[in-house]
Design an enzyme around this catalytic site. Structure first.
Site, mmCIF file in Angstrom:
data_model
loop_
_atom_site.group_PDB
_atom_site.id
_atom_site.type_symbol
_atom_site.label_atom_id
_atom_site.label_comp_id
_atom_site.label_asym_id
_atom_site.label_seq_id
_atom_site.Cartn_x
_atom_site.Cartn_y
_atom_site.Cartn_z
ATOM 1 C CG HIS A 165 -2.035 -0.997 1.159
ATOM 2 N ND1 HIS A 165 -3.113 -0.964 2.002
ATOM 3 C CD2 HIS A 165 -2.201 -2.092 0.381
ATOM 4 C CE1 HIS A 165 -3.911 -1.998 1.746
ATOM 5 N NE2 HIS A 165 -3.370 -2.689 0.752
ATOM 6 C CB ALA A 303 -14.774 0.340 4.330
#
Length: 585
Positions: A165, A303
């Site tokens: 990431h 999310a």
């Protein structure tokens, strides 16, 4: 069991419609075929940019930048700093020692200076120079028969990075600022499960004064060309830094809107436009976002949206139980003693400044039994598309594919696909459903467009990903390739309106959707009549086929059964100008 069968049937219906939704004709070519005499494959490409000189500029994660002739496909290596670039890579221990796994660091984003090709031949590039830091540097481009990049100047370094990431997309905005995506470094998962996510953490003034940027992870940065902090960047707890937005997980796509009504030179093409990103979600809720200064995008507390579906923030770093050597990640596992936060209970500081995504792709499972989520490895268990980039559809010629302008084009890593999301007139909402294009056994890494409308997509060299959802996808159709898709259908004006003018408008507008009693269709006067409209039901049966001489008209649908249909519109020349998935309820 009945719920499971119904869910499976629903997914088959939705994805069968999505997969055949593309109806425009395209020709596909591969610009760098191999093996051929002089053929080559790209070495783990990450970023592709179409230059004003009609060449492609591509970064390879191993530490190179290549320049590719869009006519012949010939490659020139213009920068090779493999000795300076840190990349986590694993290989077979037997010849030819092929790569079997690759980290999310290395040489990443690339951006051309706005004056490139007209006196300011500078290229910006981001690369990891050690295991935990990324540097943004600029180089002088030297043309001629043997072009090269020289005179490295460091713009900004110390940006946090790692093998997971790192994100790393780099662009120039219409405001002559650099924008850079910095991921959360994969904290709270897999091998980094004991490390706390810093996406909501903010630097102090002492951090900024001392050049300590560890809290830049999980952010999108805005940077002056010389690396300094723009004086109009937002304040965070009274501190001005390079941070533009916070609360990101793994934003791998970044693009500035192009508006052909402004003219076709940079930066006027992008003047007054918006910034968009695409972002990976945690086994659910991949996102496409409109990026606005000073806004919070929720991660790790939220999310997608605050819908309480299929996600809760389990903070593994809050307990040592998750550091057990026998640990195996389960997205539904909550270790004893861990802090768990539901989306609705996100801190007020997050919710008060939260910017909802334009797209959540995709959220499933709850409120059905949790066991439904674990039926199989695939869409039902991990319902994500892994968006790797984003591009704004435009054409410098002022003409384009019917109904495409304005749209966001999002390539994906998971079952290489290009998703098209159509924007509304103010570009602050997605209208209609997504449409899939170019589905293949590839991993689409990045996308670029030429002024004449060709779509260039680069593919990964190998198929491995981080974590247990990965694996080595060895049967990819095109490895390390440059794929070119050219539209072969009828080209229509994309910014005509009555009485002339150049304000962009839709070829058509269709609403409401879902519909109950009627569908309203509105078209520009420029669309040639009569307009034909056809409605196809879920079995493929044609249930309506009529035409009208009016620009704006209603289609009565209350006589049809409730369900999913496909509506197709054709102009007076028989060319399809729009296709929508319509839900009747």
């Amino acid at each position: 069991m009945k719920n499971i069968i119904l869910l499976l049937l629903l997914f088959l219906i939705l994805f069968s419609f999505s997969s055949y939704a593309q109806n425009e004709p395209f020709t596909k070519t591969v610009l760098n075929e191999k093996p051929t005499a002089g053929g080559y494959r790209l070495a783990h490409p990450f970023d592709i940019v179409y230059g004003p000189d009609n060449f492609l500029y591509i970064t390879e994660k191993i530490g190179r930048i290549v320049r590719v002739d869009t006519g012949t496909g010939a490659r020139q290596i213009i920068l090779d700093i493999r000795g300076q670039v840190t990349l986590n890579i694993t290989r077979n221990n037997t010849a030819p020692f092929a790569a079997t796994g690759i980290g999310q660091n290395g040489m990443l984003g690339l951006a051309l200076h706005p004056g490139f090709g007209s006196g300011e031949d500078t290229i910006f590039v981001a690369y990891s120079y050690n295991g935990s830091n990324i540097r943004i540097a600029k180089y002088k481009f030297n043309g001629g028969a043997t072009p090269s990049l020289t005179n490295e100047t460091i713009v900004l370094q110390g940006i946090p990075a790692g093998g997971d990431h790192s994100s790393g997309r780099l662009i120039v905005g219409a405001d002559n600022k650099l924008y850079y995506t910095c991921g959360d470094l994969g904290h709270n998962q897999f091998g980094n499960r004991c490390l706390e996510i810093r996406s909501q953490m903010l630097p102090s003034q002492a951090d900024i004064n001392g050049g300590t940027y560890t809290r830049y992870s999980g952010k999108i940065l805005r940077i002056n060309f010389d690396g300094s902090i723009p004086n109009d960047n937002p304040l965070w707890n009274g501190v001005r830094s390079h941070i533009y937005t916070i609360g990101h997980r793994n934003p791998q796509g970044l693009v500035w809107e192009k508006n052909p009504s402004n003219g076709y030179s940079f930066p006027t093409l992008m003047a007054g436009g918006k910034l968009f990103s695409s972002e990976h979600g945690p086994n659910t809720d991949d996102e496409v976002n409109s990026i606005e200064s000073g806004r919070n995008y929720g991660w790790p507390y939220i999310a997608g949206d605050t819908d309480e579906v299929n996600y809760q923030y389990v903070n593994w770093s809050s307990t040592q139980a998750n550091c057990d050597d026998n640990f195996q990640e389960n997205p539904y596992q909550v270790p004893a003693g861990a802090t768990v936060t539901q989306e609705k209970n996100a801190p007020a500081s997050v919710k008060s400044n939260f910017r909802k995504p334009l797209v959540k792709a995709y959220t499933v499972c709850t409120p059905l039994p949790a066991t439904v989520c674990e039926i199989a490895n695939g869409w039902l268990k991990f319902p994500t598309i892994a968006p790797s980039s984003v591009e704004f559809y435009h054409l410098n010629s002022g003409k384009g594919i019917p109904n495409w302008y304005p749209s966001l084009l999002v390539p994906t890593l998971r079952t290489g696909t290009l998703f098209r999301y159509r924007l509304n007139a103010t570009r602050d909402m997605i209208i209609g459903d997504s449409i899939q294009y170019f589905k293949s056994v590839n991993r689409y890494r990045d996308i670029a467009m030429s002024p004449d409308g060709k779509i260039y997509i680069i593919t990964d060299s190998i198929g491995s990903t981080s974590g247990p959802s990965g694996g080595n996808q060895t049967n990819m159709t095109n490895k390390g390739a440059i794929l070119v898709f050219q539209y072969d259908g009828l080209i229509l004006p994309i910014h005509e309106q009555p009485g002339g003018g150049t304000v962009p408008k839709y070829v058509t507008s269709v609403f409401p959707n879902p519909a109950t009693s009627y569908i309203q269709v509105e078209t520009e006067p420029a669309v040639q009549r009569p307009i034909r409209y056809r409605l196809v039901d879920i079995t493929g049966k044609l249930v309506l086929d009529e035409q009208t001489g009016r620009n704006n008209f209603n289609i009565p649908v209350d006589r049809f059964k409730r369900g999913i249909y496909i509506l197709k519109l054709y102009n007076g020349m028989g060319a399809e100008i729009r296709m929508d998935k319509i839900i009747l309820q």
